[in-house]
Design a protein around this motif. Structure first.
Motif, PDB file in Angstrom:
ATOM      1  N   LEU A  87      61.400  20.978 108.910  1.00 36.88           N
ATOM      2  CA  LEU A  87      61.247  19.612 109.404  1.00 36.88           C
ATOM      3  C   LEU A  87      59.779  19.207 109.582  1.00 36.88           C
ATOM      4  N   CYS A  88      58.887  20.174 109.615  1.00 34.62           N
ATOM      5  CA  CYS A  88      57.495  19.899 109.970  1.00 34.62           C
ATOM      6  C   CYS A  88      56.746  18.981 108.991  1.00 34.62           C
ATOM      7  N   PRO A  89      56.886  19.139 107.661  1.00 30.32           N
ATOM      8  CA  PRO A  89      56.160  18.227 106.763  1.00 30.32           C
ATOM      9  C   PRO A  89      56.498  16.761 107.000  1.00 30.32           C
ATOM     10  N   GLN A  90      57.787  16.428 107.120  1.00 27.59           N
ATOM     11  CA  GLN A  90      58.178  15.040 107.361  1.00 27.59           C
ATOM     12  C   GLN A  90      57.648  14.546 108.710  1.00 27.59           C
ATOM     13  N   LEU A  91      57.639  15.412 109.714  1.00 29.62           N
ATOM     14  CA  LEU A  91      57.146  15.015 111.032  1.00 29.62           C
ATOM     15  C   LEU A  91      55.640  14.763 111.016  1.00 29.62           C
ATOM     16  N   LEU A  92      54.913  15.468 110.155  1.00 25.62           N
ATOM     17  CA  LEU A  92      53.475  15.189 110.013  1.00 25.62           C
ATOM     18  C   LEU A  92      53.265  13.784 109.459  1.00 25.62           C
ATOM     19  N   HIS A  93      54.074  13.385 108.488  1.00 27.12           N
ATOM     20  CA  HIS A  93      53.999  12.011 107.978  1.00 27.12           C
ATOM     21  C   HIS A  93      54.245  11.013 109.108  1.00 27.12           C
ATOM     22  N   GLU A  94      55.242  11.298 109.933  1.00 26.98           N
ATOM     23  CA  GLU A  94      55.578  10.399 111.031  1.00 26.98           C
ATOM     24  C   GLU A  94      54.469  10.371 112.084  1.00 26.98           C
ATOM     25  N   CYS A  95      53.814  11.511 112.299  1.00 30.19           N
ATOM     26  CA  CYS A  95      52.678  11.544 113.232  1.00 30.19           C
ATOM     27  C   CYS A  95      51.567  10.618 112.745  1.00 30.19           C
ATOM     28  N   SER A  96      51.280  10.683 111.458  1.00 26.47           N
ATOM     29  CA  SER A  96      50.228   9.831 110.906  1.00 26.47           C
ATOM     30  C   SER A  96      50.591   8.361 111.027  1.00 26.47           C
ATOM     31  N   GLU A  97      51.848   8.033 110.749  1.00 28.29           N
ATOM     32  CA  GLU A  97      52.308   6.638 110.865  1.00 28.29           C
ATOM     33  C   GLU A  97      52.154   6.133 112.296  1.00 28.29           C
ATOM     34  N   GLY A  99      49.840   7.173 114.284  1.00 28.99           N
ATOM     35  CA  GLY A  99      48.419   7.213 114.638  1.00 28.99           C
ATOM     36  C   GLY A  99      47.997   8.477 115.355  1.00 28.99           C
ATOM     37  N   ILE A 100      48.825   9.520 115.281  1.00 24.71           N
ATOM     38  CA  ILE A 100      48.499  10.803 115.920  1.00 24.71           C
ATOM     39  C   ILE A 100      47.779  11.686 114.905  1.00 24.71           C
ATOM     40  N   GLN A 101      46.561  12.085 115.211  1.00 25.30           N
ATOM     41  CA  GLN A 101      45.739  12.845 114.273  1.00 25.30           C
ATOM     42  C   GLN A 101      45.569  14.311 114.659  1.00 25.30           C
ATOM     43  N   HIS A 102      46.156  14.723 115.777  1.00 25.48           N
ATOM     44  CA  HIS A 102      46.041  16.110 116.229  1.00 25.48           C
ATOM     45  C   HIS A 102      47.433  16.658 116.498  1.00 25.48           C
ATOM     46  N   VAL A 103      47.749  17.794 115.862  1.00 28.22           N
ATOM     47  CA  VAL A 103      49.096  18.368 115.940  1.00 28.22           C
ATOM     48  C   VAL A 103      49.007  19.875 116.153  1.00 28.22           C
ATOM     49  N   ILE A 104      49.764  20.361 117.132  1.00 33.28           N
ATOM     50  CA  ILE A 104      49.943  21.807 117.322  1.00 33.28           C
ATOM     51  C   ILE A 104      51.331  22.157 116.797  1.00 33.28           C
ATOM     52  N   ILE A 105      51.383  23.073 115.827  1.00 33.39           N
ATOM     53  CA  ILE A 105      52.672  23.483 115.272  1.00 33.39           C
ATOM     54  C   ILE A 105      53.004  24.880 115.781  1.00 33.39           C
ATOM     55  N   ILE A 106      53.883  24.933 116.751  1.00 34.96           N
ATOM     56  CA  ILE A 106      54.316  26.202 117.322  1.00 34.96           C
ATOM     57  C   ILE A 106      55.338  26.881 116.408  1.00 34.96           C
ATOM     58  N   SER A 107      56.072  26.104 115.662  1.00 34.55           N
ATOM     59  CA  SER A 107      57.141  26.614 114.795  1.00 34.55           C
ATOM     60  C   SER A 107      56.666  27.755 113.899  1.00 34.55           C
ATOM     61  N   GLY A 108      57.513  28.760 113.747  1.00 33.87           N
ATOM     62  CA  GLY A 108      57.286  29.819 112.778  1.00 33.87           C
ATOM     63  C   GLY A 108      58.102  29.545 111.525  1.00 33.87           C
ATOM     64  N   GLY A 109      58.004  30.464 110.560  1.00 33.69           N
ATOM     65  CA  GLY A 109      58.749  30.301 109.320  1.00 33.69           C
ATOM     66  C   GLY A 109      57.885  29.863 108.163  1.00 33.69           C
ATOM     67  N   PHE A 110      56.594  30.170 108.239  1.00 32.25           N
ATOM     68  CA  PHE A 110      55.663  29.724 107.202  1.00 32.25           C
ATOM     69  C   PHE A 110      55.092  30.927 106.441  1.00 32.25           C
ATOM     70  N   SER A 111      53.795  31.005 106.243  1.00 35.69           N
ATOM     71  CA  SER A 111      53.234  32.038 105.368  1.00 35.69           C
ATOM     72  C   SER A 111      53.515  33.455 105.854  1.00 35.69           C
ATOM     73  N   GLU A 112      53.834  33.601 107.146  1.00 30.64           N
ATOM     74  CA  GLU A 112      54.109  34.940 107.677  1.00 30.64           C
ATOM     75  C   GLU A 112      55.457  35.481 107.212  1.00 30.64           C
ATOM     76  N   THR A 113      56.265  34.618 106.556  1.00 32.31           N
ATOM     77  CA  THR A 113      57.617  35.028 106.172  1.00 32.31           C
ATOM     78  C   THR A 113      57.783  35.318 104.681  1.00 32.31           C
ATOM     79  N   GLY A 114      56.793  34.980 103.860  1.00 30.80           N
ATOM     80  CA  GLY A 114      56.940  35.218 102.429  1.00 30.80           C
ATOM     81  C   GLY A 114      56.577  33.997 101.600  1.00 30.80           C
ATOM     82  N   GLN A 115      56.935  34.044 100.312  1.00 32.78           N
ATOM     83  CA  GLN A 115      56.508  33.019  99.371  1.00 32.78           C
ATOM     84  C   GLN A 115      57.033  31.637  99.720  1.00 32.78           C
TER      85      GLN A 115
END
Length: 259
Positions: A87-97, A99-115
C-alpha cells in the motif's frame, strides 16, 4: 582532486518537530504497530496535531479518525506509515497530493525480504524523487525528539538528554534506549533508518552536527553504500563534537546476523 560533498540535512526538521502528524495504519488493535505509534505520540504528550487515519473507525484513544489523507486539516507536515508494504507507493502519491513532503515508513516487506521487496522499495525511491519527498525507512522503528515530547516510533520513549543516536538497527536502538534510561542518560534525537532508501546515515550525522541540543553523536552502522560521503560527514562532525561509532557485523557470526 578535491571532492565536494553536499548534504540536504536542513530539510529533515519535520521528522523531529512536526506541526502535525498523520498516522496511516492507526488502529485500536494492540497487535498492530500503528496502534503503538499513536499511543506513544499521545503518552509522550506531543503538543502538535495528531490525525489517525483509518477507513472504518470513527475514534481511537478519544481522537477523531479521518478516512483518508485528503480529509485531514492543516497543519500536517509528517506522515507515518504503518501499513502493508504493497500500500505504501500509492500512499506516497496521496501524501504528495496533500502537500506532505516528509514520510516515515515503519512498514517492513521491502529490500530486506528479497527481489520482490527490492522492486517495491525502488518504487518508493522513484516516487520520492519525483515529488522531492524525504523518506526515513522503510523497515524502521521511527524517530524521537525528547526535547519536543515527540515519540514518533513504536518503541520505548527516550529520556531527554544531549546525545544524538542514529542507528541502522531498530532493535539495537530500542535496547540502547532501555539501557540509557536505567542509567539516567537521555537523548537529544533518536533516528532509526531501517533500509535507508532515501535519507542516509551521512545526512543524519550532518543534521546532528548542526543540532544545538546534541553534544555527543552516537552511530550504529552495519554497512554503507556511499563510503566517501559517510566518512566526510564523520570528519565534519568530529571537528565540533565527540562521535562514537559502533560497526556491527565485524565477526563471522555478526555478519550473519546483520544479513
Amino acid at each position: 582532486p578535491l571532492i565536494m560533498v553536499t548534504f540536504s540535512s536542513r530539510g529533515l526538521t519535520p521528522f523531529f518537530q512536526p506541526q502535525g502528524v498523520a498516522i496511516l495504519g492507526a488502529t485500536t488493535d494492540p497487535g498492530k504497530l500503528g496502534h503503538h505509534v499513536l499511543k506513544n505520540l499521545l503518552t509522550s504528550k506531543y503538543l502538535g496535531q495528531l490525525y489517525p487515519i483509518h477507513p472504518r473507525l470513527s475514534s481511537i484513544f478519544g481522537l477523531p479518525v479521518y478516512p483518508n489523507l485528503q480529509t485531514v486539516p492543516d497543519p500536517v507536515d509528517l506522515a507515518i506509515l504503518a501499513v502493508r508494504a504493497q500500500l505504501c507507493p500509492q500512499l506516497l502519491h496521496e501524501c504528495s497530493e496533500r502537500g506532505i513532503q516528509h514520510v516515515i515508513i515503519i512498514s517492513g516487506g521491502f529490500s530486506e525480504t528479497g527481489q520482490e521487496g527490492r522492486t517495491l522499495e525502488k518504487q518508493l525511491v522513484q516516487i520520492a524523487q519525483e515529488y522531492k519527498m524525504r523518506i526515513i525507512g522503510p523497515n524502521c522503528v521511527g524517530t524521537q525528539n525528547p526535547h519536543r515530547n515527540f515519540n514518533g516510533s513504536f518503541i520505548v520513549r527516550a529520556a531527554k538528554g544531549d546525545i544524538g543516536l542514529v542507528t541502522q538497527s531498530g532493535a539495537l536502538g530500542h535496547a540502547m534506549i532501555i539501557e540509557m534510561n536505567t542509567l539516567n542518560t537521555g537523548l537529544s534525537k533518536f533516528i532509526s533508518l531501517g533500509n535507508a532508501c532515501d535519507v542516509s546515515i551521512a545526512e543524519c550525522i550532518e543534521y546532528l552536527t548542526k543540532d544545538p541540543q546534541t553534544r555527543v553523536i552516537m552511530v550504529y552502522v552495519e554497512g554503507v553504500t556511499q563510503g566517501r560521503t559517510f566518512v566526510t560527514s564523520l570528519k565534519r562532525a568530529a571537528q565540533t563534537k565527540p562521535v562514537l561509532l559502533v560497526k556491527g557485523g565485524v565477526s563471522k557470526q555478526g555478519s550473519k546476523a546483520v544479513a
